[in-house]
Motif scaffolding. Structure first.
Motif, PDB file in Angstrom:
ATOM      1  N   PRO A  28       0.687  -1.294   0.110  1.00  0.00           N
ATOM      2  CA  PRO A  28       0.029  -0.084   0.032  1.00  0.00           C
ATOM      3  C   PRO A  28       0.954   1.406   0.076  1.00  0.00           C
ATOM      4  O   PRO A  28       2.029   1.162   0.189  1.00  0.00           O
ATOM      5  CB  PRO A  28      -0.859  -0.047   1.556  1.00  0.00           C
ATOM      6  N   ALA A  29       0.212   2.422  -0.040  1.00  0.00           N
ATOM      7  CA  ALA A  29       0.924   3.847  -0.219  1.00  0.00           C
ATOM      8  C   ALA A  29       1.733   3.777   1.031  1.00  0.00           C
ATOM      9  O   ALA A  29       1.680   3.380   2.173  1.00  0.00           O
ATOM     10  CB  ALA A  29      -0.028   4.794  -0.465  1.00  0.00           C
ATOM     11  N   MET A  30       2.866   4.616   0.844  1.00  0.00           N
ATOM     12  CA  MET A  30       3.702   4.915   1.916  1.00  0.00           C
ATOM     13  C   MET A  30       2.936   5.523   2.959  1.00  0.00           C
ATOM     14  O   MET A  30       3.323   5.385   4.374  1.00  0.00           O
ATOM     15  CB  MET A  30       4.868   5.961   1.404  1.00  0.00           C
ATOM     16  N   ALA A  31       2.033   6.479   2.879  1.00  0.00           N
ATOM     17  CA  ALA A  31       1.352   6.953   4.105  1.00  0.00           C
ATOM     18  C   ALA A  31       0.574   5.964   4.852  1.00  0.00           C
ATOM     19  O   ALA A  31       0.290   6.072   6.120  1.00  0.00           O
ATOM     20  CB  ALA A  31       0.179   7.945   3.343  1.00  0.00           C
ATOM     21  N   GLU A  32       0.381   4.656   4.347  1.00  0.00           N
ATOM     22  CA  GLU A  32      -0.380   3.664   5.155  1.00  0.00           C
ATOM     23  C   GLU A  32       0.811   2.954   5.945  1.00  0.00           C
ATOM     24  O   GLU A  32       0.595   2.768   7.214  1.00  0.00           O
ATOM     25  CB  GLU A  32      -0.901   2.754   4.151  1.00  0.00           C
ATOM     26  N   VAL A  33       1.797   2.428   5.437  1.00  0.00           N
ATOM     27  CA  VAL A  33       2.957   1.660   5.732  1.00  0.00           C
ATOM     28  C   VAL A  33       4.306   1.882   5.236  1.00  0.00           C
ATOM     29  O   VAL A  33       4.372   1.749   3.994  1.00  0.00           O
ATOM     30  CB  VAL A  33       2.777   0.134   5.792  1.00  0.00           C
ATOM     31  N   ILE A  34       5.380   2.550   5.878  1.00  0.00           N
ATOM     32  CA  ILE A  34       6.326   2.915   5.347  1.00  0.00           C
ATOM     33  C   ILE A  34       7.477   1.627   5.510  1.00  0.00           C
ATOM     34  O   ILE A  34       8.025   1.471   4.412  1.00  0.00           O
ATOM     35  CB  ILE A  34       7.202   4.215   6.021  1.00  0.00           C
ATOM     36  N   ALA A  35       7.478   1.093   6.507  1.00  0.00           N
ATOM     37  CA  ALA A  35       8.437  -0.127   6.945  1.00  0.00           C
ATOM     38  C   ALA A  35       7.619  -1.019   7.928  1.00  0.00           C
ATOM     39  O   ALA A  35       6.981  -0.392   8.935  1.00  0.00           O
ATOM     40  CB  ALA A  35       9.806   0.375   7.416  1.00  0.00           C
ATOM     41  N   THR A  36       7.995  -2.140   8.165  1.00  0.00           N
ATOM     42  CA  THR A  36       7.416  -3.207   8.712  1.00  0.00           C
ATOM     43  C   THR A  36       8.653  -3.951   9.641  1.00  0.00           C
ATOM     44  O   THR A  36       9.599  -4.406   8.714  1.00  0.00           O
ATOM     45  CB  THR A  36       6.533  -4.368   8.223  1.00  0.00           C
ATOM     46  N   TYR A  37       8.565  -3.921  10.925  1.00  0.00           N
ATOM     47  CA  TYR A  37       9.574  -4.839  11.658  1.00  0.00           C
ATOM     48  C   TYR A  37       8.982  -6.055  12.452  1.00  0.00           C
ATOM     49  O   TYR A  37       8.065  -5.879  12.976  1.00  0.00           O
ATOM     50  CB  TYR A  37      10.262  -4.033  12.469  1.00  0.00           C
ATOM     51  N   ARG A  38       9.533  -7.097  12.321  1.00  0.00           N
ATOM     52  CA  ARG A  38       9.062  -8.153  13.031  1.00  0.00           C
ATOM     53  C   ARG A  38       9.837  -9.269  13.611  1.00  0.00           C
ATOM     54  O   ARG A  38      11.051  -9.451  12.690  1.00  0.00           O
ATOM     55  CB  ARG A  38       7.714  -9.045  12.236  1.00  0.00           C
ATOM     56  N   THR A  39       9.723  -9.960  14.542  1.00  0.00           N
ATOM     57  CA  THR A  39      10.548 -11.142  15.014  1.00  0.00           C
ATOM     58  C   THR A  39       9.606 -12.262  15.181  1.00  0.00           C
ATOM     59  O   THR A  39       8.564 -12.221  15.304  1.00  0.00           O
ATOM     60  CB  THR A  39      11.020 -10.587  16.444  1.00  0.00           C
ATOM     61  N   PRO A  40      10.320 -13.527  15.091  1.00  0.00           N
ATOM     62  CA  PRO A  40       9.865 -14.834  15.251  1.00  0.00           C
ATOM     63  C   PRO A  40       9.806 -15.183  16.739  1.00  0.00           C
ATOM     64  O   PRO A  40      10.242 -14.250  17.469  1.00  0.00           O
ATOM     65  CB  PRO A  40      10.812 -15.844  14.529  1.00  0.00           C
ATOM     66  N   VAL A  41       9.322 -16.202  17.105  1.00  0.00           N
ATOM     67  CA  VAL A  41       9.085 -16.742  18.441  1.00  0.00           C
ATOM     68  C   VAL A  41      10.623 -16.876  19.099  1.00  0.00           C
ATOM     69  O   VAL A  41      11.222 -17.558  18.470  1.00  0.00           O
ATOM     70  CB  VAL A  41       8.311 -18.148  18.386  1.00  0.00           C
ATOM     71  N   GLY A  42      10.844 -16.264  19.964  1.00  0.00           N
ATOM     72  CA  GLY A  42      12.295 -16.195  20.652  1.00  0.00           C
ATOM     73  C   GLY A  42      13.190 -15.208  20.389  1.00  0.00           C
ATOM     74  O   GLY A  42      14.318 -15.375  20.763  1.00  0.00           O
ATOM     75  N   GLY A  43      12.756 -14.525  18.994  1.00  0.00           N
ATOM     76  CA  GLY A  43      13.539 -13.613  18.686  1.00  0.00           C
ATOM     77  C   GLY A  43      13.660 -12.225  19.358  1.00  0.00           C
ATOM     78  O   GLY A  43      12.723 -11.921  20.017  1.00  0.00           O
ATOM     79  N   GLN A  44      14.329 -11.496  19.090  1.00  0.00           N
ATOM     80  CA  GLN A  44      14.400  -9.884  19.519  1.00  0.00           C
ATOM     81  C   GLN A  44      15.270  -8.983  18.424  1.00  0.00           C
ATOM     82  O   GLN A  44      16.404  -9.553  18.013  1.00  0.00           O
ATOM     83  CB  GLN A  44      15.268 -10.043  20.729  1.00  0.00           C
ATOM     84  N   GLN A  45      14.882  -7.943  18.211  1.00  0.00           N
ATOM     85  CA  GLN A  45      15.535  -7.027  17.179  1.00  0.00           C
ATOM     86  C   GLN A  45      15.499  -5.465  17.722  1.00  0.00           C
ATOM     87  O   GLN A  45      14.318  -5.306  18.210  1.00  0.00           O
ATOM     88  CB  GLN A  45      14.641  -7.142  15.847  1.00  0.00           C
ATOM     89  N   ALA A  46      16.516  -4.866  17.808  1.00  0.00           N
ATOM     90  CA  ALA A  46      16.615  -3.454  18.034  1.00  0.00           C
ATOM     91  C   ALA A  46      16.652  -2.740  16.667  1.00  0.00           C
ATOM     92  O   ALA A  46      17.592  -3.253  15.698  1.00  0.00           O
ATOM     93  CB  ALA A  46      17.763  -3.288  18.989  1.00  0.00           C
ATOM     94  N   VAL A  47      16.186  -1.464  16.614  1.00  0.00           N
ATOM     95  CA  VAL A  47      16.298  -0.779  15.382  1.00  0.00           C
ATOM     96  C   VAL A  47      16.435   0.823  15.848  1.00  0.00           C
ATOM     97  O   VAL A  47      15.810   1.147  16.458  1.00  0.00           O
ATOM     98  CB  VAL A  47      15.026  -0.758  14.513  1.00  0.00           C
TER      99      VAL A  47
END
Length: 341
Positions: free
Chosen positions: A125-144
């Motif tokens: 969809p258009a940038m105004a709706e979602v610019i970026a998506t971050y996700r982790t799996p079960v047991g995961g961790q992510q820092a941005v």
């Protein structure tokens, strides 16, 4: 552990092709450039995806007189012209079409196979709706770390979407738990949406969690305002707001030191029922613990356990004579009382 991989268009997560189109159309947009750089740095695979797409575009110049390329470029021009009149058009279809046309001439089948089979109908969809998506799996961790110095940390099985990066900095927590450390900027409010509610902050640190039928926000430092349906409340550090379904929210005091220990890989519990502790431990592991005995599930327990280590957790319970673990399958351990089967 990272799981911030390119998503197909219908998920709302922009892929390399989508970023290419946006940057071609708005080369002077600094906010867009910062968001793109954040996406690029979020996962090593994104650089490879970007190299494939941008490299393909460069090579297409060598084939500029090929009929397929001329037709694809003409279609892209028409699509971009439409975008001027309809800002909410979807972006990836144009670049996907032209790159796939070039792939046939260049012989880069691997790039072509990486594209979603229904790219023309399920573009992001258009940038105004979602610019970026971050996700982790079960047991995961992510820092941005974001361009303004703010930092977001995703816990296990979590998803958060960047929806605005301009006059406002806006995110939506779709599921799981996310810790926000906000760089202060009064001219650019930092707003997090979760379960239809909003949390507004300036310079602060807070934790947002979204579970099925329930959501909560815990304040570590600073000040935040939680708003929903015309009602709002300001939280102070050490306070946690919880809401189950549409019930009135509740606010309780919490030990600030324990609010986000999951970021250090540990979970701390103080006089919690064992059943509640098991439920929390299971969030971090694909191997699950079960309790069939209601009396055992109700027993209170305090302790500090390594997140994701259900085997160590069960061994600790056995060592303290609280329960015994029985493997009922390769992915399940059942806790049983010590007296009897």
């Amino acid at each position: 552990m990272n799981d911030n991989q390119r998503q197909n268009g219908h998920s709302g997560s922009p892929d390399a092709a989508s970023w290419f189109v946006q940057l071609q159309r708005r080369p002077d947009d600094s906010g867009l450039r910062c968001a793109f750089e954040a996406w690029l740095a979020a996962d090593p695979s994104h650089a490879a995806q970007w190299a494939q797409v941008s490299g393909t575009w460069e090579h297409l110049g060598d084939l500029k007189d090929e009929p397929e390329i001329l037709a694809a470029r003409e279609a892209l021009r028409a699509e971009l012209a439409q975008a001027q009149r309809r800002p909410k058009m979807r972006w990836a279809a144009g670049i996907a079409a032209i790159a796939v046309a070039g792939a046939a001439a260049l012989g880069i089948g691997s790039w072509r196979q990486a594209q979603p089979k229904t790219a023309s109908s399920t573009s992001p969809p258009a940038m105004a709706e979602v610019i970026a998506t971050y996700r982790t799996p079960v047991g995961g961790q992510q820092a941005v770390t974001l361009e303004d110095g703010s930092r977001i940390t995703l816990s296990t099985a979590s998803e958060v979407r960047l929806t605005e990066w301009g006059a406002r900095r806006a995110f939506t927590v779709v599921q799981g738990e996310v810790f926000f450390e906000v760089a202060k900027n009064p001219q650019r409010p930092f707003v997090v949406s979760a379960a239809g509610r909003s949390v507004t902050a300036l310079g602060t640190a807070f934790d947002v969690r979204v579970d099925p039928g329930q959501w909560s926000v815990s304040l570590i430092e600073g000040k935040i305002r939680v708003a929903t349906r015309g009602t709002s409340i300001d939280l102070t550090p050490g306070r946690e707001l919880t809401q189950i379904g549409d019930q009135p929210w509740t606010i309780e005091n919490r030990d600030v030191a324990r609010l986000a220990t999951w970021r250090e890989g540990h979970l701390m519990f103080d006089n919690r029922p064992l059943g509640s502790i098991v439920q929390e431990m299971n969030r971090y592991s694909t191997r699950k613990v079960q309790i069939a005995d209601p009396a055992l599930a109700a027993k209170p327990l305090s302790g500090r356990f390594k997140s994701g280590d259900v085997t160590g957790f069960v061994e600790t319970l056995e060592a303290y004579g609280m329960a015994r673990g029985v493997e009922t399958s390769s992915t399940t351990i059942e806790l049983r009382p010590l007296s009897g089967e």
